[in-house]
Design a protein around this motif. Structure first.
Motif, short mmCIF file in Angstrom:
data_model
loop_
_atom_site.label_atom_id
_atom_site.label_comp_id
_atom_site.label_asym_id
_atom_site.label_seq_id
_atom_site.Cartn_x
_atom_site.Cartn_y
_atom_site.Cartn_z
N CYS A 131 -37.83 -12.77 0.85
CA CYS A 131 -36.97 -11.83 1.30
C CYS A 131 -35.75 -12.08 -0.15
O CYS A 131 -35.37 -12.99 0.02
N PRO A 132 -35.68 -11.08 -0.79
CA PRO A 132 -34.57 -11.24 -1.66
C PRO A 132 -33.33 -11.54 -1.16
O PRO A 132 -32.84 -10.68 -0.15
N GLU A 180 -39.15 -8.97 4.43
CA GLU A 180 -39.91 -9.97 3.61
C GLU A 180 -41.04 -9.07 2.83
O GLU A 180 -41.81 -8.00 3.48
N VAL A 181 -41.29 -9.10 1.51
CA VAL A 181 -42.37 -8.50 0.90
C VAL A 181 -43.20 -9.57 0.23
O VAL A 181 -42.85 -10.64 -0.02
N ASN A 236 -35.54 -6.02 -9.23
CA ASN A 236 -35.40 -4.72 -9.82
C ASN A 236 -35.21 -3.70 -8.58
O ASN A 236 -35.84 -3.92 -7.31
N GLU A 237 -34.70 -2.71 -8.75
CA GLU A 237 -34.79 -1.46 -7.73
C GLU A 237 -36.21 -1.10 -7.11
O GLU A 237 -36.24 -0.76 -5.93
N ASP A 238 -37.14 -1.28 -7.98
CA ASP A 238 -38.47 -0.95 -7.41
C ASP A 238 -39.03 -1.96 -6.81
O ASP A 238 -40.33 -1.90 -6.39
N GLY A 239 -38.33 -3.14 -6.71
CA GLY A 239 -38.81 -4.24 -5.84
C GLY A 239 -39.69 -5.44 -6.89
O GLY A 239 -40.01 -6.43 -6.34
N THR A 240 -39.82 -5.07 -8.15
CA THR A 240 -40.55 -6.23 -9.01
C THR A 240 -39.47 -7.30 -9.34
O THR A 240 -38.22 -6.97 -8.99
#
Length: 102
Positions: free
Chosen positions: A45-46, A2-3, A97-101
């Protein structure tokens, strides 16, 4: 993992629960969201195209045309397959996105 739903566009702010409990709507418990201090950001969590909160088995949802404007909620996972609000346009699909955005 989770982020936090921190807002890169507004440092120090994030997407937070707007109240401590859920709101019963259309047969489900929904958690209204708003903008607040990033220390209180909702953690998600994506999960494919969904933004999932494991502890409550809810997903991030956005609607337009509801009540007095646009709304964002954590909604039951089952809502992701259809909208429960007649006349409203719902979205549960997001790109991480790969950078988490998002």
């Amino acid at each position: 993992d989770e982020v936090p739903m921190d807002l890169n566009s507004h440092p120090g702010l994030g997407i937070v629960l707007s109240k401590s409990g859920s709101v019963g709507m259309m047969g489900g418990n929904m958690y209204p969201l708003s903008i607040g201090p990033s220390g209180n950001s909702v953690r998600i969590c994506p999960r494919g195209h969904l933004l999932w909160k494991q502890a409550s088995n809810t997903v991030f949802g956005s609607w337009t045309g509801t009540y007095e404007g646009d709304s964002v909620f954590l909604t039951p996972l089952s809502y992701a397959s259809h909208t429960k609000f007649p006349g409203a346009t719902g979205s549960y699909s997001f790109v991480v996105n790969e950078d988490g955005t998002v």
